[in-house]
Scaffold this active site. Structure first.
Site, PDB file in Angstrom:
ATOM      1  N   SER A 253       0.668  -1.440  -0.103  1.00 59.30           N
ATOM      2  CA  SER A 253      -0.057   0.069  -0.145  1.00 59.30           C
ATOM      3  C   SER A 253       0.933   1.215  -0.191  1.00 59.30           C
ATOM      4  O   SER A 253       2.021   1.273   0.454  1.00 59.30           O
ATOM      5  CB  SER A 253      -0.972  -0.046   1.161  1.00 59.30           C
ATOM      6  N   LYS A 254       0.125   2.406  -0.397  1.00 54.76           N
ATOM      7  CA  LYS A 254       1.054   3.496  -0.454  1.00 54.76           C
ATOM      8  C   LYS A 254       1.297   3.932   1.039  1.00 54.76           C
ATOM      9  O   LYS A 254       2.237   4.712   0.881  1.00 54.76           O
ATOM     10  CB  LYS A 254       0.012   4.663  -1.451  1.00 54.76           C
TER      11      LYS A 254
END
Ligand code: GLU
Length: 487
Positions: A253-254
């Site tokens: 995930s970012k």
């Protein structure tokens, strides 16, 4: 195999996700392996997610990675336009066709009603699914309401009670019950198509032979196939590539950083390393040698060797690959690659960035130990700034400070005699080692203080190599400074 046409169909959201790099690579491998065509199609129908300029950014980062398209927004091609927002009239035409065939229907449910429906389903622990309230409205009524300006979406009329069998090239047959599928939206109330609709229309019109996409789209797969059937079109082959998880088994995930390929470039990862690493996320060559170039992968790539189980994203392995590719660069190449990273630290106007001899020496000494291009400054900082260190660093084992001082003075005296033009790692070594050996002295008593004086560090390349890159003046100054520290 008939003519192979594959597409990479990113939604422009501002950066290239590392998972998307893998998707485009698998498309690329298939195109190259089977003499096919690689197409770039920009899927920008989600206006809320769109980030201006990101389509250009995508092309830029992909060409950095060495991926070039045969057809796309910049190359053109006979199946264009390749940007979905420029194809709205096409989708309108095909939406009308589905409506006329009674394969789709207008739904006038308001967002409020849909929200209430969802909540009621949640309370009953039912899956959130459109309740088909508008499915059986008469054509006359829907035409009238639409003509009166009432907003509506277009939904696909899915079979109510059917087994839907779809075939994925990797997983084989996958079975779904149609009653578990939602009559999903094909065209939104603003007239824009959804991904589900536009991608099927485009894959058909662009004569895509293989849809190669991430595993997360498997749940859309039966709906896609039913859409092909509704149109009476032959579907392409589908290849869903396995998920990529982080080492803990979670989604990349970012938030955890490190999902944008642009960030990897900025940190000094080489495209060769990223490509090699990403290719192995879900595919593995038969032989054990994993270090492969883009062409090497294409030569070995077989669709049937794509795996089913999730791939693990292991940054340490990526670092290992990157170090390997850094070591394979020539010094000149590496100087060019490192220069921007040095400029970041010492300033873009620093004249030393143009000093070929200095940079050559710096890079040569760092190459072996670099994992990323951005490591260059940390590994060679002492060439660019006066070393700062405590006098204790100069002390070797049990020597007294006075002895170390004396040793450095001897070194200074010997090295000063070397003529300017003859200052090399060989001459400094010869002079010093001959003296040490002839007097039966201990090497460490001299070389440690010398290295510490030159670099100010516990760990660094050897003193003669460092002295050569520093040059005679700098080396003499540093030894003199070290002697002062011991006074
Ligand atoms: N636009 C979709 C995405 O960005 C493409 C998925 C597909 O390849 O069909 O994920």
């Amino acid at each position: 195999m008939d003519s192979v046409r594959v597409r990479f169909a990113p939604s422009p959201t501002g950066f290239l996700h590392i998972g998307s790099l893998r998707t485009v690579l698998f498309n690329y491998f298939i195109a190259k392996k089977y003499g096919g065509t690689l197409i770039l199609r920009v899927e920008d129908t989600d206006r809320k997610r769109e980030v201006a300029g990101s389509a250009e950014g995508l092309v830029d980062i992909l060409s950095w990675a060495g991926i070039h398209f045969d057809e796309g927004p910049t190359q053109g091609g006979k199946f264009g336009p390749y940007i979905q927002s420029k194809r709205l009239a096409i989708y309108e035409k095909y939406a009308g066709e589905l409506l006329a065939k009674d394969e789709a229907y207008r739904c006038f449910c308001t967002p409020e009603r849909l929200e209430e429906m969802k909540q009621a389903q949640a309370e009953k622990k039912l899956p959130p699914r459109y309740d088909r309230a508008c499915r059986n409205l008469s054509v006359e009524e829907t035409e009238k309401r639409a003509a009166a300006g009432e907003p509506f979406v277009l939904r696909q009329k899915l079979p109510l009670d059917q087994e839907v069998v779809v075939v994925d090239e990797i997983r084989g047959e996958i079975k779904f019950r149609s009653e578990n599928l939602e009559d999903h939206v094909l065209v939104k109330s603003d007239g824009w198509p959804t991904y589900q609709f536009a991608s099927v229309v485009d894959d058909h019109l662009m004569e895509i032979s293989h849809v190669v996409r991430g595993d997360e789209w498997i749940s859309s797969f039966p709906k896609n196939i039913l859409l092909y059937r509704a149109f009476g079109w032959m579907p392409p082959k589908f290849i869903h590539i396995p998920l990529t998880l982080n080492k803990e088994g979670g989604k990349l995930s970012k938030r955890q950083g490190d999902v944008a390929v642009e960030d990897y470039r900025a940190k000094g990862y080489l495209p060769e390393a990223l490509i090699n690493f990403c290719a192995l996320l879900g595919w593995h060559p038969k032989e054990d040698n994993e270090l492969l170039s883009l062409d090497g992968i294409v030569a070995k790539f077989e669709i049937k060797d794509i795996g089913e189980s999730p791939a693990i994203f292991d940054v340490e392995k990526l670092d290992y690959f990157n170090g390997y590719y850094i070591r394979r660069k020539t010094i000149d190449e590496l100087v060019g690659l490192c220069r921007p990273f040095l400029a970041e630290r010492i300033g873009a106007d620093d004249p030393r960035l143009k000093d070929k001899q200095l940079l050559h020496g710096v890079v040569m000494l760092a190459q072996e130990r670099m994992k990323k291009l951005s490591d260059i400054y940390e590994l060679s900082e002492f060439f660019f700034a006066e070393p700062e260190y405590a006098a204790e660093l100069l002390i070797w084992k049990k020597l007294a400070a006075a002895e170390v001082k004396e040793n450095l003075e001897k070194i200074l005296e010997l090295l000063q005699k070397i003529p300017d033009g003859e200052w090399t790692k060989h001459s400094t070594k010869d002079v010093l080692m001959t003296s040490i050996e002839s007097k039966g002295l201990k090497t460490g008593d001299y070389l440690w203080p010398l290295r510490a004086a030159l670099t100010g560090r516990k760990f660094s390349p050897g003193p003669f190599e460092v002295a050569e890159v520093l040059g005679k003046d700098q080396s003499i100054t540093r030894i003199t400074n070290a002697i002062k520290k011991l006074e």
